[in-house]
Design a protein around this motif. Structure first.
Motif, PDB file in Angstrom:
ATOM      1  N   UNK A 162       0.824  -1.204   0.000  1.00 43.95           N
ATOM      2  CA  UNK A 162       0.000   0.000   0.000  1.00 43.95           C
ATOM      3  C   UNK A 162       0.862   1.258   0.000  1.00 43.95           C
ATOM      4  N   UNK A 163       2.024   1.192   0.686  1.00 48.57           N
ATOM      5  CA  UNK A 163       2.943   2.327   0.640  1.00 48.57           C
ATOM      6  C   UNK A 163       3.487   2.502  -0.782  1.00 48.57           C
ATOM      7  N   UNK A 164       3.767   1.366  -1.412  1.00 50.09           N
ATOM      8  CA  UNK A 164       4.243   1.403  -2.792  1.00 50.09           C
ATOM      9  C   UNK A 164       3.187   2.006  -3.716  1.00 50.09           C
ATOM     10  N   UNK A 165       1.927   1.592  -3.543  1.00 54.91           N
ATOM     11  CA  UNK A 165       0.832   2.119  -4.360  1.00 54.91           C
ATOM     12  C   UNK A 165       0.664   3.620  -4.118  1.00 54.91           C
ATOM     13  N   UNK A 166       0.678   4.010  -2.839  1.00 59.44           N
ATOM     14  CA  UNK A 166       0.527   5.427  -2.516  1.00 59.44           C
ATOM     15  C   UNK A 166       1.677   6.243  -3.100  1.00 59.44           C
ATOM     16  N   UNK A 167       2.872   5.653  -3.073  1.00 60.46           N
ATOM     17  CA  UNK A 167       4.035   6.324  -3.643  1.00 60.46           C
ATOM     18  C   UNK A 167       3.858   6.547  -5.139  1.00 60.46           C
ATOM     19  N   UNK A 168       3.305   5.535  -5.832  1.00 57.93           N
ATOM     20  CA  UNK A 168       3.057   5.675  -7.267  1.00 57.93           C
ATOM     21  C   UNK A 168       2.021   6.762  -7.542  1.00 57.93           C
ATOM     22  N   UNK A 169       0.950   6.763  -6.743  1.00 59.65           N
ATOM     23  CA  UNK A 169      -0.074   7.796  -6.934  1.00 59.65           C
ATOM     24  C   UNK A 169       0.508   9.189  -6.650  1.00 59.65           C
ATOM     25  N   UNK A 170       1.285   9.304  -5.553  1.00 58.98           N
ATOM     26  CA  UNK A 170       1.875  10.599  -5.210  1.00 58.98           C
ATOM     27  C   UNK A 170       2.818  11.074  -6.309  1.00 58.98           C
ATOM     28  N   UNK A 171       3.608  10.144  -6.828  1.00 63.00           N
ATOM     29  CA  UNK A 171       4.528  10.502  -7.904  1.00 63.00           C
ATOM     30  C   UNK A 171       3.752  10.956  -9.138  1.00 63.00           C
TER      31      UNK A 171
END
Length: 606
Positions: free
Chosen positions: A431-440
């Motif tokens: 989920x941190x990885x997914x959030x990181x992708x969305x934030x990027x």
């Protein structure tokens, strides 16, 4: 015969007897028998008749006694049979004569005896059938008294029991036949012959003669299970050998012709096939040792693929130090093979989750591509009808991605709770990885938006300094920009005669309109722009001083210079007739609410 008829017969008998005595007296008189002898003879007749009657009475009395005795005997036996047969007791009919009663009781007794006989024969048949089933199935006989007469309920229960037992026997027999076929097939696959007496009984004995006991059926299933386990073990062994051979074939680049020649052993699992597989593995292992470097490099390529499939982070990949070792030894090969095995096990343990993450990654990549196309101005040149399709697909992905993330989160939470550790993707929680992708993604969008705003701001500054430049007309014009016709008129004039004409052209861009969106703070800082009411930057002051100095000198060909955050130098050849004209024009511009950083700084300096 009625009582009256009996009296008539008795009167007739007495009259006949009197006539007979009178006739006898007449005969005696005619014969001339003396009186004394006639009296004697009369006494003899009387005695004879009396004796005959007494004899008849005695016989009838005896008959009566026999009837009574027979009735009593029948009733007694009937009651006993009724008790044995568990039937209601026999009830005598009222108003029956002794003969009728004797007949009824005797008939009833015969019927009851026939019932008893039938029940006993039925019981005997059930017992015989029970023993046969017990012999076949090794069960305990049905509990019933074989000497007493069974009741109808007992016979019914016995019948039901034997029916169930027969069904069970048929089920066990069918199971035995089925399991026997499987055992024969497994022994044939294993090329194994019967060894124990039980195996011989199963394989060779007649199917109807085999004892279908629970123990035998259990032993039969156990034998089949053992054979299946042995076959499974052999198949797993063969599968491992085949997998090893396939890997070695691939790493050693064995020609297809050699592989096809060995294809027979890659399917079957007989004894000869196992031996051939073992020999092939040994041969390939020797070849592997002879070509160690190429094999290790092939394994490293496989490791890279597994890293990607397992979403290993750079730190996790760097943790496998032997990957960068150039000393190609057998020990290094073993380390690489162990790493491949570990990665494959790791992937299989997380296969469902990795497949879900891969699906999310593919959808995410597609979404980014479609989003990029959606922001590309060239997309309006499309005439193939793909624009609507891509937009619909992008919208669907925008809705489905959060659902997929929610589903994966539930699966990952369940997995983490079961295994007691975190599930990582590229070295971090999914989920941190997914959030990181969305934030990027959002930051990239903001960056693009900011760049567009800065580009517009820069263009506005250039327009303010030089006048509106000639640009290729587009479908959308920025509010406040001159029409192509006006631009051509401006281009056609080599010099601008008055400051008023400079302001009307230079300040007519987007930055001079109060309705245009302001750039972000970071963009403002980068270009040194300020909103009205804020302090002036040193560059703006320098720019104003330079403008004033050029105007005071009244140099016809003097150049105005301005420097932004990227240190670009701009010049223009607008000439003011006099400082008073220039100041007058500036005051007019101020009254028209033109909000430009350059104009504000100039007015303030003046």
């Amino acid at each position: 015969m009625s009582h009256f008829e009996c009296e008539v017969h008795a009167a007739e008998s007495v009259a006949y007897l009197n006539r007979a005595l009178v006739r006898l007296q007449d005969i005696w008189e005619e014969i001339g028998i003396p009186e004394e002898q006639r009296l004697q003879r009369t006494n003899d007749v009387h005695k004879h008749i009396k004796g005959l009657l007494d004899l008849m009475i005695a016989e009838e009395e005896e008959l009566k006694k026999r009837l009574v005795k027979s009735i009593e005997s029948c009733l007694k036996e009937l009651n006993h049979l009724c008790t044995e047969l568990q039937l209601p007791p026999f009830e005598e009919e009222e108003g029956c004569t002794m003969l009728q009663m004797e007949k009824n009781s005797r008939t009833r007794l015969e019927v009851m005896k026939e019932h008893k006989k039938q029940r006993m024969e039925e019981l005997k048949g059930l017992i015989v059938k029970d023993r046969e089933l017990c012999d076949i199935m090794c069960t305990t006989p049905f509990c019933i008294d074989q000497d007493s007469i069974p009741s109808l309920k007992q016979l019914e229960t016995y019948h039901a029991y034997l029916d169930d037992l027969t069904k069970e026997k048929e089920r066990r027999h069918d199971e035995f036949v089925s399991v026997k076929k499987e055992i024969i097939a497994r022994m044939d696959d294993l090329e194994q012959s019967p060894e124990t007496s039980f195996e011989m009984d199963v394989m060779c004995e007649d199917e109807d003669a085999f004892c279908l006991s629970n123990d035998n059926i259990a032993a039969l299933k156990q034998l089949l299970s053992q054979l299946q386990e042995r076959k499974t073990e052999i198949e797993l062994r063969c599968s491992a050998l085949r997998t090893k051979i396939q890997e070695l074939w691939k790493r050693l680049q064995i020609p297809q012709e050699e592989r096809e020649a060995f294809s027979e052993h890659m399917v079957k699992s007989k004894k000869k096939n196992i031996e051939a597989l073992q020999v092939e593995v040994q041969r390939l292992e020797v070849l592997k040792m002879q070509s160690m470097k190429s094999v290790i490099e092939a394994i490293r390529a496989e490791i890279v693929l597994l890293w990607a499939r397992c979403f290993y982070s750079q730190e996790q990949q760097q943790a496998f130090v032997p990957y960068h070792d150039d000393d190609f030894t057998e020990e290094l090969l073993n380390l690489h093979e162990a790493e491949v095995k570990t990665l494959k096990t790791y992937y299989e343990d997380h296969k469902e989750l990795f497949e879900g993450v891969t699906k999310w990654q593919e959808n995410w990549t597609l979404y980014l591509e479609l989003d990029r196309k959606a922001n590309d101005p060239a997309r309006f040149n499309n005439r193939g009808g793909n624009l609507l399709k891509e937009e619909k697909q992008r919208s669907d992905l925008q809705k489905s991605l959060p659902k997929l993330e929610k589903s994966l989160k539930a699966q990952i939470d369940a997995w983490e709770q079961e295994h007691g550790k975190e599930f990582l993707v590229n070295g971090q929680k999914f989920l941190e990885y997914v959030q990181q992708q969305w934030d990027h993604h959002h930051s990239e969008k903001e960056k693009e938006k900011l760049e567009r705003q800065l580009k517009k701001t820069k263009q506005t500054q250039e327009d303010m300094l030089y006048g509106t430049a000639v640009r290729t007309p587009s479908k959308r014009r920025i509010a406040g920009t001159p029409t192509p016709g006006k631009v051509r008129k401006l281009i056609g004039t080599s010099t601008i005669s008055t400051p008023n004409s400079f302001l009307s052209s230079g300040l007519g861009g987007t930055m001079c309109q109060s309705s245009i969106q302001k750039p972000p703070l970071s963009a403002s800082k980068g270009f040194g722009l300020r909103t009205p009411g804020h302090g002036k930057t040193p560059r703006a002051l320098d720019r104003n001083k330079e403008n004033i100095s050029h105007l005071n000198r009244n140099t016809p060909s003097g150049a105005l210079r301005s420097q932004d955050t990227q240190d670009h130098t701009f010049t223009f050849n607008s000439i003011a007739a006099s400082y008073s004209d220039f100041a007058r024009d500036l005051s007019k511009a101020a009254k028209s609410n033109v909000k430009s950083g350059l104009l504000n700084s100039t007015v303030s300096h003046h």
